[in-house]
Design a protein around this motif. Structure first.
Motif, PDB file in Angstrom:
ATOM      1  N   GLU A 277      39.023  11.038-117.538  1.00  0.00           N
ATOM      2  CA  GLU A 277      38.444  12.223-116.888  1.00  0.00           C
ATOM      3  C   GLU A 277      39.544  13.059-116.239  1.00  0.00           C
ATOM      4  OE1 GLU A 277      35.257  11.341-114.128  1.00  0.00           O
ATOM      5  OE2 GLU A 277      34.470   9.826-115.495  1.00  0.00           O
ATOM      6  N   LEU A 278      40.459  12.397-115.539  1.00  0.00           N
ATOM      7  CA  LEU A 278      41.550  13.089-114.868  1.00  0.00           C
ATOM      8  C   LEU A 278      42.440  13.805-115.876  1.00  0.00           C
ATOM      9  CD1 LEU A 278      43.006  13.639-112.185  1.00  0.00           C
ATOM     10  CD2 LEU A 278      44.278  11.514-112.550  1.00  0.00           C
ATOM     11  N   LYS A 279      42.717  13.160-117.009  1.00  0.00           N
ATOM     12  CA  LYS A 279      43.557  13.776-118.033  1.00  0.00           C
ATOM     13  C   LYS A 279      42.914  15.043-118.598  1.00  0.00           C
ATOM     14  CE  LYS A 279      44.779  10.687-121.103  1.00  0.00           C
ATOM     15  NZ  LYS A 279      45.015   9.466-121.900  1.00  0.00           N
ATOM     16  N   LYS A 280      41.588  15.118-118.605  1.00  0.00           N
ATOM     17  CA  LYS A 280      40.891  16.299-119.120  1.00  0.00           C
ATOM     18  C   LYS A 280      41.034  17.500-118.191  1.00  0.00           C
ATOM     19  CE  LYS A 280      37.374  13.726-121.650  1.00  0.00           C
ATOM     20  NZ  LYS A 280      35.962  13.329-121.673  1.00  0.00           N
ATOM     21  N   ILE A 281      41.094  17.253-116.871  1.00  0.00           N
ATOM     22  CA  ILE A 281      41.097  18.374-115.927  1.00  0.00           C
ATOM     23  C   ILE A 281      42.469  18.698-115.339  1.00  0.00           C
ATOM     24  CG2 ILE A 281      38.683  18.073-115.275  1.00  0.00           C
ATOM     25  CD1 ILE A 281      39.678  16.708-112.713  1.00  0.00           C
ATOM     26  N   ALA A 282      43.408  17.775-115.434  1.00  0.00           N
ATOM     27  CA  ALA A 282      44.730  17.991-114.835  1.00  0.00           C
ATOM     28  C   ALA A 282      45.686  18.586-115.859  1.00  0.00           C
ATOM     29  CB  ALA A 282      45.287  16.668-114.305  1.00  0.00           C
ATOM     30  N   CYS A 283      46.619  19.383-115.381  1.00  0.00           N
ATOM     31  CA  CYS A 283      47.662  19.915-116.264  1.00  0.00           C
ATOM     32  C   CYS A 283      48.568  18.795-116.750  1.00  0.00           C
ATOM     33  CB  CYS A 283      48.511  20.941-115.512  1.00  0.00           C
ATOM     34  SG  CYS A 283      47.596  22.390-115.015  1.00  0.00           S
ATOM     35  N   ARG A 284      48.800  17.843-115.863  1.00  0.00           N
ATOM     36  CA  ARG A 284      49.727  16.763-116.177  1.00  0.00           C
ATOM     37  C   ARG A 284      49.386  15.554-115.314  1.00  0.00           C
ATOM     38  NH1 ARG A 284      56.168  17.321-115.041  1.00  0.00           N
ATOM     39  NH2 ARG A 284      56.841  15.440-116.084  1.00  0.00           N
ATOM     40  N   VAL A 285      49.390  14.373-115.903  1.00  0.00           N
ATOM     41  CA  VAL A 285      49.181  13.132-115.166  1.00  0.00           C
ATOM     42  C   VAL A 285      50.461  12.321-115.291  1.00  0.00           C
ATOM     43  CG1 VAL A 285      47.858  10.986-115.011  1.00  0.00           C
ATOM     44  CG2 VAL A 285      46.694  13.127-115.601  1.00  0.00           C
TER      45      VAL A 285
ATOM     46  N   ILE B  24      48.733   7.024-122.736  1.00  0.00           N
ATOM     47  CA  ILE B  24      49.206   8.371-123.023  1.00  0.00           C
ATOM     48  C   ILE B  24      49.291   9.232-121.767  1.00  0.00           C
ATOM     49  CG2 ILE B  24      49.019  10.318-124.601  1.00  0.00           C
ATOM     50  CD1 ILE B  24      47.071   8.528-126.258  1.00  0.00           C
ATOM     51  N   VAL B  25      50.048   8.751-120.798  1.00  0.00           N
ATOM     52  CA  VAL B  25      50.353   9.537-119.605  1.00  0.00           C
ATOM     53  C   VAL B  25      51.873   9.510-119.406  1.00  0.00           C
ATOM     54  CG1 VAL B  25      48.146   9.166-118.430  1.00  0.00           C
ATOM     55  CG2 VAL B  25      50.025   7.597-118.014  1.00  0.00           C
ATOM     56  N   ASP B  26      52.371  10.560-118.765  1.00  0.00           N
ATOM     57  CA  ASP B  26      53.798  10.602-118.463  1.00  0.00           C
ATOM     58  C   ASP B  26      54.126   9.533-117.429  1.00  0.00           C
ATOM     59  OD1 ASP B  26      54.186  12.774-120.145  1.00  0.00           O
ATOM     60  OD2 ASP B  26      53.885  14.236-118.543  1.00  0.00           O
ATOM     61  N   VAL B  27      55.337   9.036-117.493  1.00  0.00           N
ATOM     62  CA  VAL B  27      55.810   8.012-116.568  1.00  0.00           C
ATOM     63  C   VAL B  27      57.083   8.519-115.914  1.00  0.00           C
ATOM     64  CG1 VAL B  27      56.734   5.669-116.402  1.00  0.00           C
ATOM     65  CG2 VAL B  27      54.790   6.127-117.890  1.00  0.00           C
TER      66      VAL B  27
ATOM     67  N   THR C  75      59.306  -1.835-116.852  1.00  0.00           N
ATOM     68  CA  THR C  75      58.761  -2.165-118.170  1.00  0.00           C
ATOM     69  C   THR C  75      57.236  -2.145-118.138  1.00  0.00           C
ATOM     70  OG1 THR C  75      59.045  -4.520-117.643  1.00  0.00           O
ATOM     71  CG2 THR C  75      60.731  -3.503-119.000  1.00  0.00           C
ATOM     72  N   ARG C  76      56.653  -2.648-117.069  1.00  0.00           N
ATOM     73  CA  ARG C  76      55.201  -2.632-116.923  1.00  0.00           C
ATOM     74  C   ARG C  76      54.691  -1.191-116.828  1.00  0.00           C
ATOM     75  NH1 ARG C  76      52.731  -3.542-111.397  1.00  0.00           N
ATOM     76  NH2 ARG C  76      51.255  -1.987-111.782  1.00  0.00           N
ATOM     77  N   THR C  77      55.375  -0.366-116.040  1.00  0.00           N
ATOM     78  CA  THR C  77      54.982   1.033-115.870  1.00  0.00           C
ATOM     79  C   THR C  77      55.079   1.784-117.195  1.00  0.00           C
ATOM     80  OG1 THR C  77      55.800   0.938-113.590  1.00  0.00           O
ATOM     81  CG2 THR C  77      55.425   3.114-114.522  1.00  0.00           C
ATOM     82  N   GLU C  78      56.165   1.572-117.927  1.00  0.00           N
ATOM     83  CA  GLU C  78      56.332   2.223-119.234  1.00  0.00           C
ATOM     84  C   GLU C  78      55.221   1.823-120.200  1.00  0.00           C
ATOM     85  OE1 GLU C  78      60.419   0.943-119.962  1.00  0.00           O
ATOM     86  OE2 GLU C  78      61.002   3.059-120.047  1.00  0.00           O
TER      87      GLU C  78
ATOM     88  N   THR D 161      62.012   9.748-105.108  1.00  0.00           N
ATOM     89  CA  THR D 161      61.244   9.156-106.201  1.00  0.00           C
ATOM     90  C   THR D 161      60.727  10.241-107.129  1.00  0.00           C
ATOM     91  OG1 THR D 161      60.530   7.396-104.723  1.00  0.00           O
ATOM     92  CG2 THR D 161      59.286   7.649-106.740  1.00  0.00           C
ATOM     93  N   LEU D 162      60.368  11.392-106.565  1.00  0.00           N
ATOM     94  CA  LEU D 162      59.803  12.498-107.340  1.00  0.00           C
ATOM     95  C   LEU D 162      60.848  13.544-107.698  1.00  0.00           C
ATOM     96  CD1 LEU D 162      56.492  13.081-105.352  1.00  0.00           C
ATOM     97  CD2 LEU D 162      56.866  11.656-107.365  1.00  0.00           C
ATOM     98  N   GLY D 163      62.116  13.162-107.662  1.00  0.00           N
ATOM     99  CA  GLY D 163      63.212  14.105-107.857  1.00  0.00           C
ATOM    100  C   GLY D 163      63.078  15.038-109.040  1.00  0.00           C
TER     101      GLY D 163
END
Length: 142
Positions: A20-28, A47-50, A37-40, A62-64
């Motif tokens: 649902e979030l992926k449908k309404i957000a520009c980017r997740v 299918i979300v950016d990491v 490795t777990r996060t990737e 962290t958000l550099g």
């Protein structure tokens, strides 16, 4: 939070929310203090950016590489002490969600989560009370 701490599998209800979030957000973007490795793997599987960083939340570095700031970025997380403070530093809204837990969690871990929940509530109440405005009014009328 899309998985329990150290978890590898996203429960069905969280998958639906993520979709649902992926449908309404520009980017997740998935940002985790866990193992890269777990996060990737979670990012690839769903299918979300990491965003992988040498820094840990709530460090703003962290958000550099994320250009979004303020209202263009919304931080969603289960821990006020990491996710909430990161949002505050970035000047962005924070949506606090319930932590996913499992029966193997120790009483100490549950206590830490409870304290974190209370810190988030206390911050919101303090923010709503607007103490800076009270101080300004006292200085004006003094």
């Amino acid at each position: 939070t899309i998985v329990e701490d150290k978890g590898e599998v996203i429960p069905q209800q969280e998958k639906e929310k993520l979709n649902e979030l992926k449908k309404i957000a520009c980017r997740v973007i998935l940002v985790s203090n866990g193992h890269h490795t777990r996060t990737e793997k979670l990012g690839q599987d769903h299918i979300v950016d990491v965003l992988l960083s040498a820094y840990k939340k709530p460090n703003i570095k962290t958000l550099g590489s994320i250009p979004e700031t303020g209202r263009d970025l919304v931080v969603i997380g289960d821990k006020f002490i990491t996710d909430g403070l990161l949002a505050i530093q970035k000047g962005s809204p924070f949506i606090h969600v319930k932590s996913l837990s499992h029966e193997r969690e120790s009483a100490f871990t549950k206590l830490i989560y409870r304290i974190d929940d209370y810190l988030g509530i206390a911050y919101e109440l303090l923010r709503l009370a607007r103490p800076h405005q009270w101080v300004k009014n006292l200085l004006v009328f003094a």
